[in-house]
Design a protein around this motif. Structure first.
Motif, PDB file in Angstrom:
ATOM      1  N   VAL A  31       0.835  -1.206   0.000  1.00 29.98           N
ATOM      2  CA  VAL A  31       0.000   0.000   0.000  1.00 29.98           C
ATOM      3  C   VAL A  31       0.870   1.257   0.000  1.00 29.98           C
ATOM      4  CG1 VAL A  31      -1.647   1.349   1.352  1.00 29.98           C
ATOM      5  CG2 VAL A  31      -1.975  -1.119   1.072  1.00 29.98           C
ATOM      6  N   PHE A  32       1.950   1.242   0.799  1.00 32.23           N
ATOM      7  CA  PHE A  32       2.855   2.393   0.843  1.00 32.23           C
ATOM      8  C   PHE A  32       3.474   2.663  -0.520  1.00 32.23           C
ATOM      9  CE2 PHE A  32       7.278   3.851   1.270  1.00 32.23           C
ATOM     10  CZ  PHE A  32       7.060   5.106   1.834  1.00 32.23           C
ATOM     11  N   LEU A  33       3.954   1.593  -1.173  1.00 33.93           N
ATOM     12  CA  LEU A  33       4.586   1.770  -2.476  1.00 33.93           C
ATOM     13  C   LEU A  33       3.582   2.251  -3.508  1.00 33.93           C
ATOM     14  CD1 LEU A  33       6.894  -1.388  -2.558  1.00 33.93           C
ATOM     15  CD2 LEU A  33       7.593   0.986  -2.226  1.00 33.93           C
ATOM     16  N   VAL A  34       2.371   1.718  -3.440  1.00 28.45           N
ATOM     17  CA  VAL A  34       1.337   2.134  -4.392  1.00 28.45           C
ATOM     18  C   VAL A  34       1.013   3.609  -4.222  1.00 28.45           C
ATOM     19  CG1 VAL A  34      -1.111   1.894  -4.957  1.00 28.45           C
ATOM     20  CG2 VAL A  34       0.314  -0.145  -4.737  1.00 28.45           C
ATOM     21  N   LEU A  35       0.835   4.022  -2.955  1.00 26.23           N
ATOM     22  CA  LEU A  35       0.519   5.421  -2.700  1.00 26.23           C
ATOM     23  C   LEU A  35       1.679   6.335  -3.083  1.00 26.23           C
ATOM     24  CD1 LEU A  35      -1.323   5.094   0.725  1.00 26.23           C
ATOM     25  CD2 LEU A  35      -2.359   5.540  -1.499  1.00 26.23           C
ATOM     26  N   LYS A  36       2.913   5.882  -2.783  1.00 35.16           N
ATOM     27  CA  LYS A  36       4.086   6.693  -3.085  1.00 35.16           C
ATOM     28  C   LYS A  36       4.236   6.911  -4.579  1.00 35.16           C
ATOM     29  CE  LYS A  36       9.067   7.000  -2.238  1.00 35.16           C
ATOM     30  NZ  LYS A  36      10.250   6.335  -1.628  1.00 35.16           N
ATOM     31  N   LYS A  37       4.006   5.856  -5.347  1.00 37.87           N
ATOM     32  CA  LYS A  37       4.178   5.957  -6.794  1.00 37.87           C
ATOM     33  C   LYS A  37       2.888   6.368  -7.503  1.00 37.87           C
ATOM     34  CE  LYS A  37       7.985   2.633  -7.087  1.00 37.87           C
ATOM     35  NZ  LYS A  37       8.951   3.609  -7.603  1.00 37.87           N
ATOM     36  N   LYS A  38       1.832   6.565  -6.705  1.00 36.79           N
ATOM     37  CA  LYS A  38       0.548   7.004  -7.248  1.00 36.79           C
ATOM     38  C   LYS A  38       0.061   6.076  -8.353  1.00 36.79           C
ATOM     39  CE  LYS A  38       1.585  11.836  -6.118  1.00 36.79           C
ATOM     40  NZ  LYS A  38       1.709  13.225  -6.621  1.00 36.79           N
ATOM     41  N   ARG A  39       0.048   4.772  -8.027  1.00 39.33           N
ATOM     42  CA  ARG A  39      -0.380   3.780  -9.017  1.00 39.33           C
ATOM     43  C   ARG A  39      -1.757   3.212  -8.716  1.00 39.33           C
ATOM     44  NH1 ARG A  39       3.998   2.286 -12.115  1.00 39.33           N
ATOM     45  NH2 ARG A  39       2.381   1.545 -13.520  1.00 39.33           N
ATOM     46  N   LEU A  40      -2.544   3.939  -7.904  1.00 39.93           N
ATOM     47  CA  LEU A  40      -3.889   3.441  -7.603  1.00 39.93           C
ATOM     48  C   LEU A  40      -4.726   3.296  -8.867  1.00 39.93           C
ATOM     49  CD1 LEU A  40      -4.792   5.390  -4.332  1.00 39.93           C
ATOM     50  CD2 LEU A  40      -4.375   2.935  -4.574  1.00 39.93           C
ATOM     51  N   GLY A  41      -4.491   4.186  -9.824  1.00 44.70           N
ATOM     52  CA  GLY A  41      -5.228   4.100 -11.077  1.00 44.70           C
ATOM     53  C   GLY A  41      -4.953   2.804 -11.814  1.00 44.70           C
ATOM     54  N   LEU A  42      -3.711   2.314 -11.732  1.00 42.50           N
ATOM     55  CA  LEU A  42      -3.363   1.054 -12.389  1.00 42.50           C
ATOM     56  C   LEU A  42      -4.086  -0.116 -11.735  1.00 42.50           C
ATOM     57  CD1 LEU A  42      -1.618  -0.410 -14.494  1.00 42.50           C
ATOM     58  CD2 LEU A  42       0.173  -0.599 -12.746  1.00 42.50           C
ATOM     59  N   ILE A  43      -4.146  -0.094 -10.398  1.00 44.08           N
ATOM     60  CA  ILE A  43      -4.859  -1.164  -9.696  1.00 44.08           C
ATOM     61  C   ILE A  43      -6.329  -1.168 -10.079  1.00 44.08           C
ATOM     62  CG2 ILE A  43      -5.586  -1.980  -7.420  1.00 44.08           C
ATOM     63  CD1 ILE A  43      -2.937  -1.060  -6.321  1.00 44.08           C
ATOM     64  N   TRP A  44      -6.928   0.016 -10.099  1.00 41.30           N
ATOM     65  CA  TRP A  44      -8.336   0.107 -10.487  1.00 41.30           C
ATOM     66  C   TRP A  44      -8.532  -0.360 -11.936  1.00 41.30           C
ATOM     67  CZ3 TRP A  44     -12.991   0.372  -8.540  1.00 41.30           C
ATOM     68  CH2 TRP A  44     -14.059   0.769  -9.353  1.00 41.30           C
ATOM     69  N   GLU A  45      -7.585  -0.017 -12.801  1.00 41.95           N
ATOM     70  CA  GLU A  45      -7.679  -0.429 -14.204  1.00 41.95           C
ATOM     71  C   GLU A  45      -7.740  -1.950 -14.333  1.00 41.95           C
ATOM     72  OE1 GLU A  45      -4.778  -0.388 -18.151  1.00 41.95           O
ATOM     73  OE2 GLU A  45      -4.512   1.144 -16.596  1.00 41.95           O
ATOM     74  N   TYR A  46      -6.926  -2.651 -13.550  1.00 44.68           N
ATOM     75  CA  TYR A  46      -6.923  -4.112 -13.614  1.00 44.68           C
ATOM     76  C   TYR A  46      -8.125  -4.718 -12.883  1.00 44.68           C
ATOM     77  CZ  TYR A  46      -2.517  -4.866 -16.023  1.00 44.68           C
ATOM     78  OH  TYR A  46      -1.536  -4.932 -16.987  1.00 44.68           O
ATOM     79  N   MET A  47      -8.685  -4.004 -11.927  1.00 43.87           N
ATOM     80  CA  MET A  47      -9.874  -4.511 -11.242  1.00 43.87           C
ATOM     81  C   MET A  47     -11.098  -4.510 -12.145  1.00 43.87           C
ATOM     82  SD  MET A  47      -9.705  -3.010  -7.352  1.00 43.87           S
ATOM     83  CE  MET A  47     -11.345  -3.628  -7.007  1.00 43.87           C
TER      84      MET A  47
END
Length: 636
Positions: A31-47
């Motif tokens: 979660v820390f790495l995702v937030l740091k790199k601002k990749r939440l959009g990528l996770i949502w894209e794959y969901m």
């Protein structure tokens, strides 16, 4: 530590607490790495994605994660068996039974199946010139059902309720009388949910291959991986339906006191019949796609069309057909009688014929070829002698009289792993190295790939070859200790060394992936000088492929067009552009089945009823969605 959750008393031993701590820390780090790199959009894209390549990546990602989990279980097993009368931590008795249950179940259902389905998702549409799978939404539902089924099975460990019934779930051991508590229910519902997703994916692949091939691509021109995927999908459709029936009957036995596999009316032999009617075709469900991978890889790196293409297709079909006629060779010692034993002994021997044909076809494909010893080719070459060794011991086990000696010994364990690892796992490795550029755009390092191959292959043979001897010496399977007699100690220690060498080999694979991404060198469309259509599109494969659509005029049409210095002929008269559909509904459907099963497991019927209502609502919402198209792929 003991605590009560909704009226259920739960005790967590030290190993489970350690797992919780590790998982929480790992999750927090991610979660820390995702937030740091601002990749939440990528996770949502794959969901919410319905694209076949992204779904394939998700299958492969979680299959690899579970591969390491199941591999650790195997190392625990081998550590316990390294020495006679060993006392390794807590892995004895009940805990040992739990470990080999999770190892087998994970490897079969949550490692081999998703990795193969991931490769099918990614590659088959590209090989046949399809824009996507026929039903992208259903494809996404299939993945999330697999995901939530696997999660449901795995949370049993974190609640100290791990099933201890073996991957076969034999009755009456799996009934409430002998394994009370929720452990076996996690096995039942986990396999039910994920198995339903597998059936959906099989239906999707069948329709895609039959109806969505490129113009001119007759079935007699399809690559062999597409052929094996088609036949495997038919096997899944039948075999997993039988497994679902068996699991539902066992569920009613456990939850509602039915007597299908116990009592005066029921019989535990019914479970064996149902399970092995699924279980032996499952061997070919795992092996046939690997055969297709090896066929494509060997043909590419021999620079030759696969030898005897029609016979190869026919042999795959025969293996699939005969696979449903051999299940009772697992039951020679049950007492079915000489007539039944003789029939199934003959059919088991007979299935070796089309399998042997394929081996000779691969050898003749390489004969007089210009062979390149790449990493995918090395895994393919390592497969042939290893698999033949497993086939030889299979013929030995097919002799019903001899099977009374071999049955339930380490000899059977050795045979099973020689067949499954030599075909499925080596095939998956070959496929991942071969199609890695098409999945990611990068080419894995060849030197590290060779280290991975040799350490894994040597470790594999060092692990399982000695088990033939320990089995002939009478060492039974599914036992956590043994005495020091008959040379068993030395042979078991060799097997343990081999298992850890296989574990070390995976470190080379991890380092290979890390090094490849760190260097960041992209490759072109066709780094292997391939023969089939997937190498005609960009790497990684984009969502919009085959626009305009290619016209296929012969087997390996892309290869011969390149050889003649031409481009593939194309047509704009066939739809090619995929629908850009995204939906969170598949994720929600899978999660509602998860909570429905959780409610049944712990008798929280209010949760099951609520989940069923939500599931019905989601299906109604989906039914109101109209995604029909005209001939050119435009929404109506």
């Amino acid at each position: 530590m003991k605590f009560t959750l909704f009226g259920i008393n739960i005790m967590l031993p030290s190993d489970v607490l350690a797992a919780w701590v590790f998982t929480i820390l790992l999750g927090a780090t991610v979660v820390f790495l995702v937030l740091k790199k601002k990749r939440l959009g990528l996770i949502w894209e794959y969901m919410v994605t319905t694209n076949h390549r992204k779904i394939g990546i998700l299958y492969i990602l979680f299959g690899i994660i579970y591969f390491f989990r199941a591999g650790l279980d195997a190392l625990f097993i081998r550590t316990q068996l390294a020495f006679p009368n060993n006392d390794f931590w807590v892995f004895q008795g009940e805990k040992y039974n739990e470990v080999f249950t999770t190892h087998g179940t994970m490897m079969i259902f949550f490692v081999a199946m998703p990795l193969l389905l991931g490769l099918m998702n990614t590659v088959v549409p590209l090989q046949i010139g399809a824009r996507d799978l026929a039903f992208p939404f259903l494809n996404t539902v299939g993945f999330w059902l697999f995901f939530f089924g696997s999660i449901f099975f795995n949370i049993s460990f974190f609640l100290n309720m791990t099933p201890e019934i073996g991957w076969t779930g034999y009755a009456p051991l799996s009934t409430e009388q002998f394994t009370p508590g929720a452990g076996s229910d996690f096995y039942i519902f986990g396999l039910q949910i994920s198995g339903l997703g597998t059936i959906f994916t099989a239906l999707n692949l069948i329709v895609t291959i039959v109806r969505h091939r490129a113009p001119g691509m007759k079935m007699t021109r399809m690559p062999l991986f597409a052929w094996t995927s088609l036949i495997t999908s038919f096997l899944i459709l039948i075999a997993f339906t039988v497994l679902a029936i068996a699991l539902y009957l066992l569920m009613f036995d456990r939850l509602f006191g039915a007597g299908f596999f116990s009592g005066t009316e029921g019989n535990p032999i019914y479970w064996q019949h149902l399970f092995w009617i699924f279980g032996h075709p499952e061997v070919y469900i795992l092996a046939l796609p690997a055969f297709g991978i090896f066929s494509d890889v060997i043909s590419t790196f021999s620079r030759k069309r696969v030898f005897g293409y029609p016979i190869m297709v026919l042999s795959v079909a025969l293996i699939g057909f005969l696979g449903f006629m051999v299940w009772a060779h697992h039951m020679f010692t049950v007492g079915l009688g000489p007539m039944a034993n003789t029939f199934f002994a003959i059919t088991t021997m007979l299935i070796a014929v089309p399998t042997g044909i394929k081996v000779f076809n691969w050898l003749f494909t390489m004969r007089l070829g210009v062979i390149r010893f790449t990493t995918p080719m090395l895994f393919s070459l390592g497969f042939i002698p290893s698999f033949v060794m497993g086939g030889v011991t299979g013929v030995m086990l097919s002799v019903s009289a001899a099977d009374f000696q071999f049955h339930d010994t380490h000899f059977v364990v050795a045979h099973f792993h020689y067949v499954i690892i030599a075909s499925t796992i080596l095939g998956i490795f070959a496929g991942l190295y071969y199609w890695y550029p098409k999945i990611t755009g990068y080419l894995l390092d060849e030197k590290l790939g060779r280290w991975h191959f040799w350490t894994f292959l040597i470790g594999f043979h060092l692990t399982f070859f000695p088990m033939h001897i320990t089995g002939l010496e009478g060492m039974p399977r599914r036992v956590y200790t043994y005495d020091d007699s008959g040379g068993l100690a030395e042979l078991n220690f060799m097997s343990t060394i081999g298992a850890f060498l296989m574990g070390v080999s995976m470190l080379f694979a991890i380092w290979n992936v890390y090094k490849t991404y760190k260097e960041g060198r992209k490759v072109g469309n066709d780094p292997w000088d391939g023969r089939t259509l997937e190498w005609s599109v960009a790497s990684p494969a984009p969502e919009h492929t085959f626009d305009p659509m290619p016209v296929v005029e012969e087997i390996d049409s892309f290869w011969f067009a390149k050889s003649a210095g031409k481009k593939l002929p194309v047509t704009d008269q066939v739809r090619a552009t995929p629908l850009e559909v995204q939906s969170i509904l598949p994720f929600l459907i899978g999660s509602t089945l998860f909570f429905l099963s959780l409610g049944l497991t712990f008798s929280w019927y209010w949760l099951s009823i609520l989940s069923a209502f939500i599931l019905f609502t989601l299906l109604v919402i989906r039914s109101l969605k109209d995604e029909r198209e005209d001939h050119y792929g435009r929404r109506k």
